[in-house]
Design a protein around this motif. Structure first.
Motif, PDB file in Angstrom:
ATOM      1  N   LEU A 326       0.834  -1.209   0.000  1.00 19.05           N
ATOM      2  CA  LEU A 326       0.000   0.000   0.000  1.00 19.05           C
ATOM      3  C   LEU A 326       0.868   1.258   0.000  1.00 19.05           C
ATOM      4  O   LEU A 326       0.521   2.256  -0.654  1.00 19.05           O
ATOM      5  N   LEU A 327       1.981   1.222   0.705  1.00 18.21           N
ATOM      6  CA  LEU A 327       2.908   2.354   0.684  1.00 18.21           C
ATOM      7  C   LEU A 327       3.489   2.544  -0.711  1.00 18.21           C
ATOM      8  O   LEU A 327       3.628   3.684  -1.187  1.00 18.21           O
ATOM      9  N   PHE A 328       3.825   1.448  -1.363  1.00 20.35           N
ATOM     10  CA  PHE A 328       4.319   1.519  -2.744  1.00 20.35           C
ATOM     11  C   PHE A 328       3.274   2.166  -3.652  1.00 20.35           C
ATOM     12  O   PHE A 328       3.593   3.040  -4.469  1.00 20.35           O
ATOM     13  N   LEU A 329       2.002   1.755  -3.509  1.00 24.39           N
ATOM     14  CA  LEU A 329       0.931   2.337  -4.332  1.00 24.39           C
ATOM     15  C   LEU A 329       0.761   3.820  -4.035  1.00 24.39           C
ATOM     16  O   LEU A 329       0.581   4.629  -4.962  1.00 24.39           O
ATOM     17  N   PHE A 330       0.836   4.182  -2.758  1.00 22.34           N
ATOM     18  CA  PHE A 330       0.695   5.584  -2.377  1.00 22.34           C
ATOM     19  C   PHE A 330       1.784   6.444  -3.013  1.00 22.34           C
ATOM     20  O   PHE A 330       1.518   7.537  -3.539  1.00 22.34           O
ATOM     21  N   ARG A 331       3.015   5.963  -2.995  1.00 22.10           N
ATOM     22  CA  ARG A 331       4.110   6.739  -3.600  1.00 22.10           C
ATOM     23  C   ARG A 331       3.938   6.877  -5.112  1.00 22.10           C
ATOM     24  O   ARG A 331       4.259   7.917  -5.688  1.00 22.10           O
ATOM     25  N   CYS A 332       3.405   5.827  -5.749  1.00 15.38           N
ATOM     26  CA  CYS A 332       3.190   5.886  -7.199  1.00 15.38           C
ATOM     27  C   CYS A 332       2.035   6.810  -7.556  1.00 15.38           C
ATOM     28  O   CYS A 332       2.082   7.515  -8.572  1.00 15.38           O
ATOM     29  N   ILE A 333       0.988   6.823  -6.736  1.00 16.80           N
ATOM     30  CA  ILE A 333      -0.114   7.765  -6.956  1.00 16.80           C
ATOM     31  C   ILE A 333       0.388   9.199  -6.792  1.00 16.80           C
ATOM     32  O   ILE A 333      -0.025  10.120  -7.513  1.00 16.80           O
ATOM     33  N   ARG A 334       1.291   9.386  -5.859  1.00 15.64           N
ATOM     34  CA  ARG A 334       1.908  10.703  -5.672  1.00 15.64           C
ATOM     35  C   ARG A 334       2.683  11.127  -6.919  1.00 15.64           C
ATOM     36  O   ARG A 334       2.635  12.298  -7.330  1.00 15.64           O
ATOM     37  N   LEU A 335       3.383  10.176  -7.536  1.00 15.24           N
ATOM     38  CA  LEU A 335       4.057  10.473  -8.799  1.00 15.24           C
ATOM     39  C   LEU A 335       3.044  10.864  -9.868  1.00 15.24           C
ATOM     40  O   LEU A 335       3.261  11.796 -10.654  1.00 15.24           O
ATOM     41  N   PHE A 336       1.943  10.124  -9.922  1.00 12.07           N
ATOM     42  CA  PHE A 336       0.890  10.401 -10.906  1.00 12.07           C
ATOM     43  C   PHE A 336       0.363  11.827 -10.757  1.00 12.07           C
ATOM     44  O   PHE A 336       0.157  12.536 -11.752  1.00 12.07           O
ATOM     45  N   ARG A 337       0.160  12.255  -9.537  1.00 14.76           N
ATOM     46  CA  ARG A 337      -0.393  13.592  -9.310  1.00 14.76           C
ATOM     47  C   ARG A 337       0.628  14.693  -9.589  1.00 14.76           C
ATOM     48  O   ARG A 337       0.248  15.816  -9.936  1.00 14.76           O
ATOM     49  N   ARG A 338       1.906  14.386  -9.436  1.00 13.00           N
ATOM     50  CA  ARG A 338       2.947  15.397  -9.618  1.00 13.00           C
ATOM     51  C   ARG A 338       3.450  15.482 -11.041  1.00 13.00           C
ATOM     52  O   ARG A 338       4.020  16.509 -11.436  1.00 13.00           O
ATOM     53  N   CYS A 339       3.276  14.417 -11.817  1.00 17.41           N
ATOM     54  CA  CYS A 339       3.897  14.368 -13.142  1.00 17.41           C
ATOM     55  C   CYS A 339       3.268  15.392 -14.092  1.00 17.41           C
ATOM     56  O   CYS A 339       2.048  15.397 -14.276  1.00 17.41           O
ATOM     57  N   PRO A 340       4.067  16.260 -14.722  1.00 23.87           N
ATOM     58  CA  PRO A 340       3.512  17.289 -15.611  1.00 23.87           C
ATOM     59  C   PRO A 340       3.157  16.769 -16.997  1.00 23.87           C
ATOM     60  O   PRO A 340       2.576  17.507 -17.782  1.00 23.87           O
ATOM     61  N   TYR A 341       3.506  15.534 -17.310  1.00 22.85           N
ATOM     62  CA  TYR A 341       3.216  14.964 -18.622  1.00 22.85           C
ATOM     63  C   TYR A 341       2.281  13.777 -18.480  1.00 22.85           C
ATOM     64  O   TYR A 341       2.462  12.911 -17.618  1.00 22.85           O
ATOM     65  N   ALA A 342       1.280  13.729 -19.353  1.00 21.99           N
ATOM     66  CA  ALA A 342       0.234  12.712 -19.244  1.00 21.99           C
ATOM     67  C   ALA A 342       0.799  11.303 -19.393  1.00 21.99           C
ATOM     68  O   ALA A 342       0.398  10.395 -18.668  1.00 21.99           O
ATOM     69  N   PHE A 343       1.737  11.103 -20.315  1.00 20.92           N
ATOM     70  CA  PHE A 343       2.268   9.762 -20.537  1.00 20.92           C
ATOM     71  C   PHE A 343       2.953   9.228 -19.287  1.00 20.92           C
ATOM     72  O   PHE A 343       2.720   8.091 -18.870  1.00 20.92           O
ATOM     73  N   GLY A 344       3.801  10.029 -18.671  1.00 18.61           N
ATOM     74  CA  GLY A 344       4.485   9.589 -17.458  1.00 18.61           C
ATOM     75  C   GLY A 344       3.524   9.308 -16.325  1.00 18.61           C
ATOM     76  O   GLY A 344       3.694   8.345 -15.574  1.00 18.61           O
TER      77      GLY A 344
END
Length: 427
Positions: A326-344
């Motif tokens: 769950l911590l791994f998923l949380f960190r990846c969701i955080r990346l999703f919200r921060r990423c300025p490019y849709a593909f990433g």
């Protein structure tokens, strides 16, 4: 004497400098790196415990064979993660179509000419190194890379059925249909994760619900056949020859065993897994290396390794494994919200979803919440091609995280919208 000491200090200094250069080139989310290292250490402990007796019998008293095998896979996997995280993630957009185009013929070849284990043709054998790989792992990685690329490019027409939805549905359906005959559970998980990604990518909900409704039809048929088989045991059809749907009877039997557990014989591996969990107790379990059911539980080092974890470390240890994913998923969701490019953003989320949902499915099988499947516990089950493809997915996620570090500070990126609608992506 002075010259020797100077030479020694120079060598020590050069080694520290090389170590510093390696660490300086290792970027990305430090929490994800820590999770990878932690799960790798847990894997070494549990795989060694689960395979000790087997190695003793197979290799005449040498109990460390599988330990060193797992260690070699972990080292190779960490190298895969390191080299892939050094690649700019926009490069993966360019190779997504090529990788997907390669994976489809490989799936078809595996289906008809692959190595068969337990009536399922899921593997192909590489001729030089004599190693089997599960082509569905490559296909899933390629599919999610391709979907991330297409979602980022079709945001302007994503609500349109013909221009936005059908071009995304076609690769999902093709991949799942080729995986399904040999591995139904894997196909269902791949389809479910793909639809979840489409939902996050702003695809129309009514289009997604239409696909879900169509997908429930074959599932309902299998459940009906399992019910009919249970209520009419004398009319049970005989096992027929071969073919791509030879595993239909296996699916029906597993669903029947799950639905009518009180009236039918519980599968042997489920019985042993329940006993292992019961042995573990609530708090600390039997302790590292003290598992009893490892000698009786099939695939204790692979599909049912979570049961061994609970037996040796208790429910507290099992809960800790859940927390790590769950911590791994949380960190990846955080990346999703921060990423300025849709593909990433889509790429990080898709690959994290597939790993975490696979982990949840494995744990659900171990505690008998869902019927038995052939899904492994990512980064914990004994190494193989699945372990390396998991490392490849994590390497790509860390590539996205590394690019964020190079793009700007976290404070600057907090105002970026979750799914940019008109952000260009490398072609």
């Amino acid at each position: 004497m002075t010259g020797t000491s100077d030479k020694l200090f120079a060598e020590i200094g050069s080694a520290e400098e090389a170590k510093g250069n390696l660490l300086s080139k290792t970027k990305g989310d430090k929490f994800i790196w820590g999770i990878v290292i932690l799960l790798a250490m847990i894997s070494l402990l549990v795989v060694y415990s689960a395979t000790g007796s087997l190695a003793y019998k197979m290799y005449k008293g040498n109990t460390e064979v599988y330990l060193f095998k797992q260690l070699s896979f972990i080292i190779l996997g960490l190298l895969v993660i390191y080299f892939l995280h050094r690649v700019n993630y926009t490069v993966y957009s360019r190779v997504a179509m090529l990788l997907f185009a390669i994976s489809i013929p490989l799936l078809a070849y595996t289906l008809f000419f692959g190595t068969k284990i337990n009536d399922g043709s899921r593997w192909i054998r590489l001729p030089v190194i004599n190693m089997t790989i599960q082509t569905s792992d490559l296909a899933k990685l390629a599919l999610f890379m391709y979907l991330s690329r297409q979602l980022s490019r079709k945001q302007e027409v994503i609500k349109d059925f013909k221009k936005g939805f059908l071009p995304l549905l076609a690769p999902i359906a093709l991949t799942c249909m080729l995986i399904m005959p040999a591995n139904l559970s894997n196909a269902l998980l791949t389809g479910a994760i793909s639809l979840l990604l489409l939902f996050i990518g702003r695809v129309s909900v009514k289009h997604i619900l239409l696909v879900v409704g169509l997908g429930l039809i074959p599932i309902a048929i299998i459940i009906s056949m399992a019910s009919y088989k249970h209520n009419h045991p004398s009319k049970e059809p005989k096992r027929s020859g071969s073919g791509v749907f030879v595993r239909l009877e296996t699916w029906i039997s597993r669903v029947e065993s799950f639905m009518y557990a009180k009236d039918t014989e519980v599968p042997y591996q489920v019985q042993q897994a329940k006993m292992a969990i019961a042995n573990g107790g609530v708090v600390f379990g039997l302790g590292p290396g003290n598992s009893r059911q490892r000698n009786y539980l099939p695939q204790a080092y692979n599909d049912f390794i979570y049961s061994i974890i609970i037996e040796e470390y208790g429910l507290l240890g099992g809960a800790f494994i859940i927390f790590i994913y769950l911590l791994f998923l949380f960190r990846c969701i955080r990346l999703f919200r921060r990423c300025p490019y849709a593909f990433g953003a889509f790429l990080a989320l898709a690959l994290s979803f597939t790993l975490v949902i696979q982990a949840v499915a494995n744990m659900a099988v171990n505690v008998n919440i869902v019927p038995v499947t052939g899904v492994t516990l990512p980064l914990v089950s004994m190494g193989g091609s699945s372990f390396l493809f998991t490392c490849a997915a994590i390497g790509i996620i860390l590539s996205v995280a590394r690019n964020l570090e190079n793009t700007g500070s976290e404070k600057e990126l907090q105002e970026v919208p979750v799914v940019p609608a008109a952000v260009p992506v490398a072609s």
